[in-house]
Design a protein around this motif. Sequence first.
Motif, mmCIF file in Angstrom:
data_model
loop_
_atom_site.group_PDB
_atom_site.id
_atom_site.type_symbol
_atom_site.label_atom_id
_atom_site.label_comp_id
_atom_site.label_asym_id
_atom_site.label_seq_id
_atom_site.Cartn_x
_atom_site.Cartn_y
_atom_site.Cartn_z
ATOM 1 N N ILE A 93 5.250 14.576 -9.867
ATOM 2 C CA ILE A 93 5.386 13.354 -10.670
ATOM 3 C C ILE A 93 5.041 12.149 -9.809
ATOM 4 O O ILE A 93 4.394 11.219 -10.248
ATOM 5 C CB ILE A 93 6.810 13.238 -11.252
ATOM 6 C CG1 ILE A 93 7.037 14.371 -12.254
ATOM 7 C CG2 ILE A 93 7.006 11.888 -11.915
ATOM 8 C CD1 ILE A 93 8.424 14.416 -12.821
ATOM 9 N N THR A 94 5.475 12.184 -8.549
ATOM 10 C CA THR A 94 5.054 11.187 -7.568
ATOM 11 C C THR A 94 4.452 11.936 -6.383
ATOM 12 O O THR A 94 4.651 13.133 -6.230
ATOM 13 C CB THR A 94 6.236 10.319 -7.076
ATOM 14 O OG1 THR A 94 7.209 11.164 -6.458
ATOM 15 C CG2 THR A 94 6.859 9.541 -8.215
ATOM 16 N N VAL A 95 3.726 11.224 -5.546
ATOM 17 C CA VAL A 95 3.126 11.828 -4.355
ATOM 18 C C VAL A 95 4.115 11.672 -3.210
ATOM 19 O O VAL A 95 4.642 10.592 -2.978
ATOM 20 C CB VAL A 95 1.797 11.134 -4.005
ATOM 21 C CG1 VAL A 95 1.195 11.725 -2.744
ATOM 22 C CG2 VAL A 95 0.821 11.240 -5.156
ATOM 23 N N SER A 96 4.386 12.754 -2.513
ATOM 24 C CA SER A 96 5.300 12.678 -1.370
ATOM 25 C C SER A 96 4.670 13.382 -0.175
ATOM 26 O O SER A 96 3.713 14.131 -0.309
ATOM 27 C CB SER A 96 6.650 13.299 -1.719
ATOM 28 O OG SER A 96 6.484 14.637 -2.104
ATOM 29 N N LYS A 97 5.212 13.100 1.003
ATOM 30 C CA LYS A 97 4.711 13.739 2.221
ATOM 31 C C LYS A 97 5.138 15.198 2.249
ATOM 32 O O LYS A 97 6.251 15.522 1.881
ATOM 33 C CB LYS A 97 5.255 13.021 3.460
ATOM 34 C CG LYS A 97 4.650 11.655 3.689
ATOM 35 C CD LYS A 97 5.251 10.928 4.861
ATOM 36 C CE LYS A 97 5.321 11.647 6.168
ATOM 37 N NZ LYS A 97 4.218 12.395 6.676
ATOM 38 N N GLN A 98 4.246 16.081 2.725
ATOM 39 C CA GLN A 98 4.605 17.491 2.871
ATOM 40 C C GLN A 98 5.596 17.682 4.011
ATOM 41 O O GLN A 98 6.535 18.441 3.905
ATOM 42 C CB GLN A 98 3.360 18.337 3.135
ATOM 43 C CG GLN A 98 2.573 18.644 1.903
ATOM 44 C CD GLN A 98 1.409 19.579 2.195
ATOM 45 O OE1 GLN A 98 1.098 19.867 3.346
ATOM 46 N NE2 GLN A 98 0.764 20.037 1.150
ATOM 47 N N GLU A 131 0.830 -1.203 0.000
ATOM 48 C CA GLU A 131 0.000 0.000 0.000
ATOM 49 C C GLU A 131 0.866 1.254 0.000
ATOM 50 O O GLU A 131 0.554 2.239 -0.673
ATOM 51 C CB GLU A 131 -0.944 -0.011 1.210
ATOM 52 C CG GLU A 131 -1.882 1.167 1.279
ATOM 53 C CD GLU A 131 -2.931 1.214 0.167
ATOM 54 O OE1 GLU A 131 -3.705 2.189 0.151
ATOM 55 O OE2 GLU A 131 -2.986 0.308 -0.685
ATOM 56 N N SER A 132 1.975 1.222 0.740
ATOM 57 C CA SER A 132 2.901 2.361 0.750
ATOM 58 C C SER A 132 3.456 2.602 -0.640
ATOM 59 O O SER A 132 3.547 3.751 -1.093
ATOM 60 C CB SER A 132 4.051 2.106 1.724
ATOM 61 O OG SER A 132 3.564 1.998 3.030
ATOM 62 N N LEU A 133 3.842 1.541 -1.332
ATOM 63 C CA LEU A 133 4.385 1.695 -2.682
ATOM 64 C C LEU A 133 3.309 2.113 -3.680
ATOM 65 O O LEU A 133 3.595 2.807 -4.647
ATOM 66 C CB LEU A 133 5.058 0.396 -3.130
ATOM 67 C CG LEU A 133 6.359 0.082 -2.411
ATOM 68 C CD1 LEU A 133 6.865 -1.301 -2.805
ATOM 69 C CD2 LEU A 133 7.412 1.133 -2.693
ATOM 70 N N ARG A 134 2.065 1.691 -3.438
ATOM 71 C CA ARG A 134 0.983 2.103 -4.329
ATOM 72 C C ARG A 134 0.724 3.603 -4.180
ATOM 73 O O ARG A 134 0.586 4.329 -5.158
ATOM 74 C CB ARG A 134 -0.298 1.323 -4.014
ATOM 75 C CG ARG A 134 -1.453 1.649 -4.964
ATOM 76 C CD ARG A 134 -2.725 0.963 -4.534
ATOM 77 N NE ARG A 134 -3.311 1.562 -3.345
ATOM 78 C CZ ARG A 134 -4.040 2.682 -3.330
ATOM 79 N NH1 ARG A 134 -4.259 3.346 -4.459
ATOM 80 N NH2 ARG A 134 -4.551 3.154 -2.214
ATOM 81 N N LEU A 135 0.688 4.071 -2.936
ATOM 82 C CA LEU A 135 0.424 5.482 -2.691
ATOM 83 C C LEU A 135 1.621 6.370 -3.002
ATOM 84 O O LEU A 135 1.466 7.512 -3.429
ATOM 85 C CB LEU A 135 0.012 5.690 -1.231
ATOM 86 C CG LEU A 135 -1.329 5.112 -0.829
ATOM 87 C CD1 LEU A 135 -1.527 5.220 0.673
ATOM 88 C CD2 LEU A 135 -2.453 5.798 -1.568
ATOM 89 N N HIS A 136 2.818 5.860 -2.760
ATOM 90 C CA HIS A 136 4.039 6.644 -2.913
ATOM 91 C C HIS A 136 5.085 5.848 -3.695
ATOM 92 O O HIS A 136 6.055 5.376 -3.122
ATOM 93 C CB HIS A 136 4.598 7.042 -1.543
ATOM 94 C CG HIS A 136 3.602 7.720 -0.678
ATOM 95 N ND1 HIS A 136 3.248 9.041 -0.852
ATOM 96 C CD2 HIS A 136 2.855 7.273 0.352
ATOM 97 C CE1 HIS A 136 2.334 9.366 0.038
ATOM 98 N NE2 HIS A 136 2.075 8.313 0.773
ATOM 99 N N PRO A 137 4.882 5.670 -5.003
ATOM 100 C CA PRO A 137 5.869 4.908 -5.772
ATOM 101 C C PRO A 137 7.222 5.608 -5.776
ATOM 102 O O PRO A 137 7.298 6.833 -5.707
ATOM 103 C CB PRO A 137 5.278 4.850 -7.184
ATOM 104 C CG PRO A 137 4.264 5.930 -7.233
ATOM 105 C CD PRO A 137 3.808 6.195 -5.831
ATOM 106 N N VAL A 138 8.273 4.802 -5.819
ATOM 107 C CA VAL A 138 9.628 5.349 -5.806
ATOM 108 C C VAL A 138 9.891 6.142 -7.082
ATOM 109 O O VAL A 138 10.473 7.208 -7.062
ATOM 110 C CB VAL A 138 10.654 4.205 -5.662
ATOM 111 C CG1 VAL A 138 12.063 4.745 -5.715
ATOM 112 C CG2 VAL A 138 10.404 3.456 -4.359
ATOM 113 N N LEU A 139 9.458 5.612 -8.203
ATOM 114 C CA LEU A 139 9.622 6.262 -9.505
ATOM 115 C C LEU A 139 8.278 6.308 -10.209
ATOM 116 O O LEU A 139 7.422 5.473 -9.963
ATOM 117 C CB LEU A 139 10.601 5.461 -10.377
ATOM 118 C CG LEU A 139 12.034 5.374 -9.872
ATOM 119 C CD1 LEU A 139 12.817 4.404 -10.730
ATOM 120 C CD2 LEU A 139 12.695 6.730 -9.891
#
Length: 115
Positions: free
Chosen positions: A90-95, A13-21
């Motif tokens: 481009i990817t979703v990251s934490k603020q 789920e972490s990788l789905r929400l926040h893919p590395v690339l």
Amino acid sequence: MNNLVYLEAIIKESLRLHPVLPLSVPHESIQDCVVGGFNIPKGTRLIADECAPVIHALHEMRLTLASLIQQFELQTPSNEPVDMSESFGITVSKQMPLEVLLAPRLTRDMYGLGP
């Protein structure tokens, strides 16, 4: 590791929400086909992640996260809930960066560090 189904779900789920690339460019199927056991009708838009080392990376993530959870107590410095707000690009990251305090679960001699 096979019994750690919740850990596996957290990682996926972490990788789905926040893919590395970012994932690859969209493709469109030119005929009906089966991909990973799923029926894909002709004309379906597909976005495939064709990263070959993903299996190795997932294995390493499982081992690292399982070891961290087993060996350390984790908490935030303020003991407040983690701010999960996101920034989009481009990817979703934490603020806000994640800050965590680690405290060993075992005594120093259990880690071979002496008294």
